[in-house]
Structure formats: structure tokens, C-alpha cells
Write an enzyme that holds these catalytic residues in place. Structure first.
Site, short mmCIF file in Angstrom:
data_model
loop_
_atom_site.label_atom_id
_atom_site.label_comp_id
_atom_site.label_asym_id
_atom_site.label_seq_id
_atom_site.Cartn_x
_atom_site.Cartn_y
_atom_site.Cartn_z
N ASN A 9 -4.77 61.14 44.74
CA ASN A 9 -3.53 60.39 44.93
C ASN A 9 -2.54 60.93 43.90
O ASN A 9 -2.66 60.62 42.73
CB ASN A 9 -3.80 58.89 44.72
N LYS A 11 0.53 60.25 43.56
CA LYS A 11 1.56 59.26 43.17
C LYS A 11 2.94 59.92 43.16
O LYS A 11 3.17 60.84 43.92
CB LYS A 11 1.21 58.62 41.82
N HIS A 96 -2.50 50.15 47.83
CA HIS A 96 -2.70 50.54 46.42
C HIS A 96 -2.14 49.43 45.52
O HIS A 96 -1.11 48.83 45.82
CB HIS A 96 -2.01 51.87 46.14
N GLU A 98 -0.49 49.52 42.91
CA GLU A 98 0.90 49.73 42.47
C GLU A 98 1.87 49.27 43.55
O GLU A 98 2.94 48.74 43.25
CB GLU A 98 1.11 51.21 42.09
N GLU A 168 -10.64 49.80 43.50
CA GLU A 168 -9.94 50.26 42.31
C GLU A 168 -9.64 49.06 41.41
O GLU A 168 -8.62 48.37 41.62
CB GLU A 168 -8.63 50.95 42.70
N GLY A 174 -5.41 54.44 35.51
CA GLY A 174 -4.51 55.12 34.57
C GLY A 174 -4.65 54.65 33.13
O GLY A 174 -3.82 54.97 32.29
N SER A 214 -9.52 55.87 36.54
CA SER A 214 -9.86 56.75 35.41
C SER A 214 -11.14 57.56 35.66
O SER A 214 -11.92 57.79 34.74
CB SER A 214 -9.96 55.95 34.11
#
Ligand code: PEP
Length: 252
Positions: A9, A11, A96, A98, A168, A174, A214
Site C-alpha cells: 500500500n 499510500k 483502511h 486512515e 491491521e 506506521g 509495521s
């Protein structure tokens, strides 16, 4: 046998030229050494059509990171599932964390997106996962179970066969803080149980469930060794060919 998958991904990283260079580097690396799993890269919309010309005829699948919850029309700035499909992409990431957190994507919106993506012939990589406070309150199963039920449980078994799940934990994305292989396995087994409860054992056995958060070359092998972990959805480490390839090689 369900599929083993490593998906990247990107991003909102890499301009078009940088993305093309990375896709070419990955194509060459995987041509030299055939991967032991399916490999997918999910890129910003602007990269899709060009990168599709690079990945076509290779082992690399291509996906978008999002699509609209509307079919077509006056939705300035949005990109529809049909438009994504027309670039040559085969996948789309939906749900996702985000998108949920920064763009207010609710379970209802995601349900629309999933339906449109599937109706337009895209395979969906559907993300689920709890935030840190939910994990600390031991509510992760409740949260993830609801995310699955609210957006996916009205699908048919046939539609579900075009869905890949990605667990996730938001606290691991991250942050450099990876879930332990045991935490990943526990949740993946729970998720598979939820799928079995709603769609039956066969669907549960066949669906691929990826871990994301991560993941790096140094921890991928241990996480992927767990029986219910079928691969990874990779953010930061997908931006460097050597790191991404290192994770792909965890399946060797
Ligand atoms: C992601 O955002 O999908 C992700 C897994 O990111 P990272 O690998 O950078 O934690």
C-alpha cells in the site's frame, strides 16, 4: 488451498516517475526470482494506468487504495470503481483505518464501496482493526467482529470469494510497533471463525487474511508462520524494492 499474498500500500507517496521506477524495479526483481506467493501493489490513482502497463503479463497484481461510494456522475474529485477497473487494476483496498479515521468512512459507506467494487469486477482488500484504546480495553474482537458484520455480512458467498481481508491493528500501523505473531494469530483465527459463522466453513477456509502493521523483512517470517496468517499488507516497507522483496521472500 487459500492464497498466500503480499500486498503493498503505497499510500500518498511517490510521484509518477518514482512510482514507475519502483514498479519497474520490482518487476525485474520478481522476474529474476519467482515469488512463492501472490504479489499486489496498490498505488495512488494517478499511477494506475501507467503502472498497469508495467505489471501486465507479470506476476504482479495491481490495485487502487480507494474508490468512490457512488457509481458515476457529479462527484468532483472522486474516482469510481469502474474507472479504477478501466486502468487495468484488478484490486482495491477498502476500509483502511486512515480512510475510516480521516475521511469519515462509515460501515455503511464501506458497504456501498464494496458492492460497487465487486460489481465492477474488482477484488477487494478489506481492512479491519482496532485502535489502541480498544485493544487496551480488550474489545478488539467485538470491534473487528462488528466491522466485518456491518460491511460484509450481506454479501453472497460468491461475492466473498473476491474479498481478501487485512487485519491491521491501528496501533501497529506506521508506528514500528508490530503485533506479536500470537496476537496476529489469535485475531486471524477469530476473524476466520466469524466468516465461518456467517458464510460457512468452506468460505472461511478459502478466504485469505493478511496481517498489516509495521511488517518488515525482519518480522515477516515469524508472523507468516502462523496458521491463520496468509500474508501481509505492507505500508512503509512497500516503498523500497529491497524491503518489499524481503517480505515476499519470507514465504520461501
Ligand atoms: C498500512 O497502512 O496498510 C500498513 C500496514 O502500514 P505500515 O506497514 O507502514 O505499518
Amino acid at each position: 488451498m487459500r492464497k498466500k499474498i503480499v500486498a503493498g500500500n503505497w499510500k500518498m507517496n511517490l510521484n509518477l516517475q518514482e512510482g514507475v521506477a519502483l514498479a519497474n524495479e520490482l518487476k525485474d526483481a520478481l522476474a529474476a526470482e519467482k515469488p512463492n506467493c501472490d504479489v499486489i501493489i496498490c498505488t495512488p490513482f494517478i499511477h494506475l494506468a501507467t503502472v498497469a502497463g508495467i505489471t501486465e503479463g507479470t506476476v504482479i497484481g495491481l490495485g487502487a487504495e480507494n474508490c468512490a461510494d457512488k457509481e458515476k456522475g457529479a462527484y468532483t474529485g472522486e474516482v469510481s470503481a469502474a474507472q479504477v477497473k478501466s486502468t487495468g487494476a484488478q484490486y482495491v483496498i477498502l476500509g483502511h483505518s486512515e480512510r475510516r479515521a480521516y475521511y469519515g468512512e462509515t460501515a455503511e459507506i464501506l458497504k456501498e464501496k464494496v458492492n460497487l467494487a465487486l460489481a465492477n469486477g474488482l477484488k477487494v482488500i478489506f481492512c479491519i482493526g482496532e485502535v489502541l484504546e480498544e485493544r487496551e480495553a480488550n474489545k478488539q474482537n467485538e470491534v473487528v467482529g462488528a466491522q466485518l458484520a456491518d460491511s460484509l455480512f450481506d454479501l453472497t458467498e460468491e461475492q466473498l470469494s473476491n474479498v481478501i481481508l487485512a487485519y491491521e491493528p491501528v496501533w501497529a500501523i506506521g508506528t514500528g510497533k508490530t503485533a506479536t505473531a500470537e496476537q496476529a494469530q489469535d485475531m486471524h483465527a477469530f476473524i476466520r471463525g466469524c466468516i465461518a459463522g456467517n458464510f460457512g466453513e468452506k468460505a472461511a477456509e478459502e478466504i485469505s487474511i493478511l496481517y498489516g502493521g509495521s511488517c518488515k523483512p525482519s518480522n515477516a517470517k515469524e508472523i507468516f508462520s502462523k496458521p491463520d496468517v496468509d500474508g501481509g499488507l505492507i505500508g512503509g516497507a512497500a516503498l523500497k524494492c529491497a524491503d518489499f522483496k524481503g517480505i515476499i521472500d519470507a514465504w520461501n
